[in-house]
Design an enzyme around this catalytic site. Structure first.
Site, PDB file in Angstrom:
ATOM      1  N   TYR A 152      -9.011   8.239  10.897  1.00  0.00           N
ATOM      2  CA  TYR A 152      -8.485   8.496  12.233  1.00  0.00           C
ATOM      3  C   TYR A 152      -9.265   9.546  13.011  1.00  0.00           C
ATOM      4  CZ  TYR A 152      -4.495   5.685  10.840  1.00  0.00           C
ATOM      5  OH  TYR A 152      -3.696   4.651  10.425  1.00  0.00           O
ATOM      6  N   PHE A 188      -5.556   5.772   0.034  1.00  0.00           N
ATOM      7  CA  PHE A 188      -4.685   4.602   0.064  1.00  0.00           C
ATOM      8  C   PHE A 188      -4.740   3.880  -1.278  1.00  0.00           C
ATOM      9  CE2 PHE A 188      -5.699   5.137   4.575  1.00  0.00           C
ATOM     10  CZ  PHE A 188      -4.444   5.013   5.157  1.00  0.00           C
ATOM     11  N   ILE A 198      -8.615   0.603  10.646  1.00  0.00           N
ATOM     12  CA  ILE A 198      -9.673   1.607  10.535  1.00  0.00           C
ATOM     13  C   ILE A 198     -10.821   1.085   9.669  1.00  0.00           C
ATOM     14  CG2 ILE A 198      -8.186   3.598  10.938  1.00  0.00           C
ATOM     15  CD1 ILE A 198      -8.024   3.999   7.933  1.00  0.00           C
ATOM     16  N   PHE A 254       2.508   9.728   3.570  1.00  0.00           N
ATOM     17  CA  PHE A 254       2.848   9.558   4.976  1.00  0.00           C
ATOM     18  C   PHE A 254       3.299   8.140   5.305  1.00  0.00           C
ATOM     19  CE2 PHE A 254      -1.785   9.108   4.625  1.00  0.00           C
ATOM     20  CZ  PHE A 254      -1.988   7.847   5.168  1.00  0.00           C
ATOM     21  N   ASP A 255       3.085   7.202   4.388  1.00  0.00           N
ATOM     22  CA  ASP A 255       3.575   5.843   4.637  1.00  0.00           C
ATOM     23  C   ASP A 255       3.497   5.035   3.348  1.00  0.00           C
ATOM     24  OD1 ASP A 255       4.661   3.755   5.986  1.00  0.00           O
ATOM     25  OD2 ASP A 255       2.891   3.280   7.180  1.00  0.00           O
ATOM     26  N   TYR A 270       0.830  -1.199   0.000  1.00  0.00           N
ATOM     27  CA  TYR A 270       0.000   0.000   0.000  1.00  0.00           C
ATOM     28  C   TYR A 270       0.870   1.256   0.000  1.00  0.00           C
ATOM     29  CZ  TYR A 270       1.563   0.585   4.693  1.00  0.00           C
ATOM     30  OH  TYR A 270       2.390   0.746   5.776  1.00  0.00           O
TER      31      TYR A 270
END
Length: 274
Positions: free
Chosen positions: A212, A229, A186, A168-169, A158
């Site tokens: 979140y 995502f 989530i 961010f990731d 991902y």
């Protein structure tokens, strides 16, 4: 109350980076203060600078203006140098938590307002499907394998970005896929992954309510943020036959983490875990 005391103590400690000396001058401890005169040079200066960054990150929830930050600096200076304080800490210290909560909510609401136009545009994209929960799902590559259920453990690759495109990731950058129970992430992921088939790829656009929330995941994900995502479903992981543990979970993994729970220290936390 303990949190309030901790914040006050950390703020006071931050001031030890050179209060009483101008940037670039030598302080009473013999170290040179960092500031407008230049970047820290020695290992000690860099460590103290990192302390400032860490404390600054911890109080970012106050969402201060430059003018408000000046009041913080004045308080630091008074505390560390022993000057007479203009404010009674015993009276106003306990108000810090309420102010932090108020500012955090204000910031989250502003972020959600900003996300409205972004979500509306994503919903209009060809192939996009908006569900009742607010998830915007778009298949980018059809899968041919099995379709996971909420009780399953999945292995994925991902990439996660904010609405402005800031990443961010990414499991791709780490060079290894991530594995996690669908019940432990989530809501956006729990719902979205169940629409996929192994071998498929999809884009999940997640409003904050199913991501979140107002809390966010500091420092990389602001409260109220909408997330995107890009997900590739590699495998539905089957537990070893006869292994203990919950159905659909590897033996020894135990129950999925409760909302807000931290993953085990040795494990790399999936970006979608609450």
């Amino acid at each position: 109350m303990k949190k309030t005391i901790l914040i006050a103590a950390m703020l006071s400690l931050t001031a030890c980076q050179g209060q009483g000396a101008k940037p670039g001058e030598t302080s009473a401890t013999g170290t040179t203060t960092a500031g407008a005169a230049g970047a820290p040079q020695t290992e000690e200066q860099k460590t103290l600078y990192a302390l400032g960054l860490s404390i600054g990150r911890s109080i970012s929830v106050f969402d201060m203006t430059p003018q408000e930050l000046e009041f913080v600096k004045a308080g630091l200076s008074a505390q560390v140098t022993g000057q007479k304080s203009d404010v009674d800490l015993e009276t106003y210290g306990p108000k810090l938590q309420d102010l932090a909560r108020e500012r955090s909510l204000r910031k989250a609401n502003a972020e959600k307002e900003k996300a409205k136009a972004f979500l509306a545009e994503k919903e209009k994209e060809p192939g996009a499907q908006k569900t009742e929960s607010g998830l915007i799902y778009k298949e980018t590559q059809a899968g041919t394998g099995a379709q996971p259920q909420a009780s399953d453990v999945v292995k994925v690759h991902y990439k996660g970005t904010l609405s402005d495109g800031k990443e961010f990731d990414s499991s791709y950058k780490r060079g290894e896929p991530t594995q996690f129970p669908l019940q432990g992430v989530i809501k956006c992921w729990t719902e979205g992954l169940q629409k996929m088939k192994v071998g498929g790829k999809a884009q999940l656009v997640c409003p904050s309510d199913i991501a979140y929330g107002d809390r966010g995941a500091p420092p990389n994900i602001p409260g109220g943020a909408a997330l995107v995502f890009e997900v590739e479903l590699l495998e539905i992981v089957k537990p070893p036959e006869g292994a203990p543990g919950m159905p659909g979970m590897p033996g020894g993994m135990g129950a999925p983490p409760a909302p807000g729970a931290k993953p085990p220290p040795a494990a790399k936390p999936p970006p979608a875990t609450k």
